[in-house]
Design an enzyme around this catalytic site. Structure first.
Site, PDB file in Angstrom:
ATOM      1  N   LYS A 176       0.852  -1.278  -0.031  1.00 19.30           N
ATOM      2  CA  LYS A 176       0.132  -0.107  -0.065  1.00 19.30           C
ATOM      3  C   LYS A 176       0.744   1.372  -0.120  1.00 19.30           C
ATOM      4  CE  LYS A 176      -3.844  -2.312   2.405  1.00 19.30           C
ATOM      5  NZ  LYS A 176      -4.949  -2.224   3.425  1.00 19.30           N
ATOM      6  N   TYR A 236     -12.069  -1.829  -3.935  1.00 20.37           N
ATOM      7  CA  TYR A 236     -12.853  -2.037  -2.632  1.00 20.37           C
ATOM      8  C   TYR A 236     -14.180  -2.125  -2.767  1.00 20.37           C
ATOM      9  CZ  TYR A 236      -8.239  -2.131  -0.285  1.00 20.37           C
ATOM     10  OH  TYR A 236      -6.900  -2.326   0.154  1.00 20.37           O
ATOM     11  N   PHE A 274     -15.452   3.428   6.381  1.00 24.62           N
ATOM     12  CA  PHE A 274     -14.004   3.695   6.140  1.00 24.62           C
ATOM     13  C   PHE A 274     -13.686   3.646   4.436  1.00 24.62           C
ATOM     14  CE2 PHE A 274     -14.148  -0.814   7.551  1.00 24.62           C
ATOM     15  CZ  PHE A 274     -13.625  -1.282   6.130  1.00 24.62           C
ATOM     16  N   THR A 293      -5.508  -7.116  10.719  1.00 28.28           N
ATOM     17  CA  THR A 293      -5.695  -5.692  10.067  1.00 28.28           C
ATOM     18  C   THR A 293      -5.342  -4.810  11.009  1.00 28.28           C
ATOM     19  OG1 THR A 293      -7.860  -6.691   8.996  1.00 28.28           O
ATOM     20  CG2 THR A 293      -7.632  -4.380   9.012  1.00 28.28           C
ATOM     21  N   ARG A 326       2.345  -6.424   9.568  1.00 23.32           N
ATOM     22  CA  ARG A 326       1.492  -5.387   9.668  1.00 23.32           C
ATOM     23  C   ARG A 326       1.993  -4.961  11.326  1.00 23.32           C
ATOM     24  NH1 ARG A 326      -4.040  -7.525   7.274  1.00 23.32           N
ATOM     25  NH2 ARG A 326      -4.317  -5.989   5.450  1.00 23.32           N
ATOM     26  N   ASN A 377      -1.922   0.091   6.853  1.00 21.37           N
ATOM     27  CA  ASN A 377      -1.366  -1.340   7.264  1.00 21.37           C
ATOM     28  C   ASN A 377      -0.635  -1.716   6.509  1.00 21.37           C
ATOM     29  OD1 ASN A 377      -3.484  -2.078   5.775  1.00 21.37           O
ATOM     30  ND2 ASN A 377      -4.712  -3.081   7.287  1.00 21.37           N
ATOM     31  N   HIS A 390      -1.974  -5.627   1.529  1.00 24.81           N
ATOM     32  CA  HIS A 390      -3.265  -6.160   1.349  1.00 24.81           C
ATOM     33  C   HIS A 390      -2.958  -7.703   0.956  1.00 24.81           C
ATOM     34  CE1 HIS A 390      -7.216  -7.242  -0.288  1.00 24.81           C
ATOM     35  NE2 HIS A 390      -6.516  -7.350  -1.555  1.00 24.81           N
ATOM     36  N   GLU A 430      -9.436 -10.084  -7.962  1.00 23.21           N
ATOM     37  CA  GLU A 430      -8.240  -9.190  -7.796  1.00 23.21           C
ATOM     38  C   GLU A 430      -6.974  -9.201  -8.577  1.00 23.21           C
ATOM     39  OE1 GLU A 430      -7.478  -9.265  -3.359  1.00 23.21           O
ATOM     40  OE2 GLU A 430      -9.619  -8.479  -3.059  1.00 23.21           O
TER      41      GLU A 430
HETATM   42  N1  LIG Z   1     -11.941   0.325  11.034  1.00 33.11           N
HETATM   43  C1  LIG Z   1     -11.105   0.814  10.027  1.00 33.11           C
HETATM   44  N2  LIG Z   1     -10.763   1.907   9.727  1.00 33.11           N
HETATM   45  C2  LIG Z   1      -9.844   2.215   8.851  1.00 33.11           C
HETATM   46  N3  LIG Z   1      -9.613   1.614   7.717  1.00 33.11           N
HETATM   47  C3  LIG Z   1      -9.902   0.411   7.908  1.00 33.11           C
HETATM   48  C4  LIG Z   1     -10.835  -0.289   8.890  1.00 33.11           C
HETATM   49  N4  LIG Z   1     -11.018  -1.525   8.648  1.00 33.11           N
HETATM   50  C5  LIG Z   1     -10.325  -1.860   7.659  1.00 33.11           C
HETATM   51  N5  LIG Z   1      -9.841  -0.819   7.166  1.00 33.11           N
HETATM   52  C6  LIG Z   1      -9.127  -0.761   5.910  1.00 33.11           C
HETATM   53  O1  LIG Z   1      -9.779  -1.504   4.840  1.00 33.11           O
HETATM   54  C7  LIG Z   1      -8.815  -2.480   4.370  1.00 33.11           C
HETATM   55  C8  LIG Z   1      -9.824  -3.858   4.113  1.00 33.11           C
HETATM   56  O2  LIG Z   1     -10.480  -4.099   5.476  1.00 33.11           O
HETATM   57  P1  LIG Z   1     -10.608  -5.580   5.597  1.00 33.11           P
HETATM   58  O3  LIG Z   1     -11.623  -5.710   6.588  1.00 33.11           O
HETATM   59  O4  LIG Z   1     -10.946  -6.489   4.347  1.00 33.11           O
HETATM   60  O5  LIG Z   1      -9.353  -6.104   6.094  1.00 33.11           O
HETATM   61  P2  LIG Z   1      -8.294  -7.095   5.940  1.00 33.11           P
HETATM   62  O6  LIG Z   1      -8.915  -8.156   5.040  1.00 33.11           O
HETATM   63  O7  LIG Z   1      -7.363  -7.258   6.772  1.00 33.11           O
HETATM   64  O8  LIG Z   1      -7.230  -6.101   4.690  1.00 33.11           O
HETATM   65  P3  LIG Z   1      -7.211  -6.523   3.276  1.00 33.11           P
HETATM   66  O9  LIG Z   1      -8.539  -6.880   2.597  1.00 33.11           O
HETATM   67  O10 LIG Z   1      -6.558  -5.182   2.805  1.00 33.11           O
HETATM   68  O11 LIG Z   1      -6.125  -7.334   3.126  1.00 33.11           O
HETATM   69  C9  LIG Z   1      -7.857  -2.785   5.347  1.00 33.11           C
HETATM   70  O12 LIG Z   1      -6.638  -3.608   5.122  1.00 33.11           O
HETATM   71  C10 LIG Z   1      -7.568  -1.387   5.981  1.00 33.11           C
HETATM   72  O13 LIG Z   1      -6.674  -0.994   5.136  1.00 33.11           O
END
Ligand SMILES: Nc1ncnc2c1ncn2[C@@H]1O[C@H](COP(=O)(O)OP(=O)(O)OP(=O)(O)O)[C@@H](O)[C@H]1O
Length: 141
Positions: free
Chosen positions: A9, A49, A57, A91, A102, A112, A115, A126
């Protein structure tokens, strides 16, 4: 052999962590089969997304993901999807296990660093979002 899509990212690219992140995946036995640097437009970030469109968010995340260059990687290996997610950690960097990407590099819940696809269906979608068949063939060994 399974494939997954990972992104480094904007916070990872900005802090010169491309090598460190790829090293973490390679060290764990995942092979890079395709890779590119690019910058998403806001519209592209929203499309990528789209599953999160109702989440609070979504706007902030898609602003952030289109704020600077990212690196897209296709990783291959046994159980690549689960292993990639294990190497990334939770996450929220504060909740991620010791030694994960992370935990080591993540700044906060949004920034973080990485992805990783969460299922075979999202991996297929994706990977196709970022790479053409030709680009994927080029990395096949
Ligand atoms: N509460 C939150 N506040 C801000 N950003 C968030 C929050 N939760 C998730 N995100 C962002 O959205 C992305 C996608 O959320 P998801 O819940 O799918 O997490 P993940 O599966 O761990 O991450 P990714 O899909 O990016 O691998 C996260 O990686 C993070 O960058």
């Amino acid at each position: 052999m399974e494939r997954t899509l990972s992104l480094i990212k904007p916070d990872g690219v900005a802090r010169n962590l491309i090598g460190e992140v790829i090293r973490s995946f390679e060290k764990a036995g995942l092979r890079v089969v395709a890779l590119k640097m690019l910058r998403l437009t806001k519209e592209e970030a929203k499309e990528f997304y789209i599953v999160h469109k109702e989440r609070p968010f979504y706007e902030s995340l898609t602003d952030y993901m289109s704020s600077g260059p990212i690196v897209a990687l296709v990783l291959e290996g046994e159980k690549a999807i689960a292993r990639c997610r294990e190497i990334m950690g939770a996450t929220d960097p504060a909740e991620a296990a010791e030694g994960t990407i992370r935990k080591t590099f993540g700044l906060d819940k949004e920034k973080n660093t990485v992805h990783g696809s969460d299922s075979p269906e999202s991996a297929a979608r994706e990977i196709a979002f970022f790479f053409s068949e030709r680009e994927l063939l080029a990395g096949t060994r």
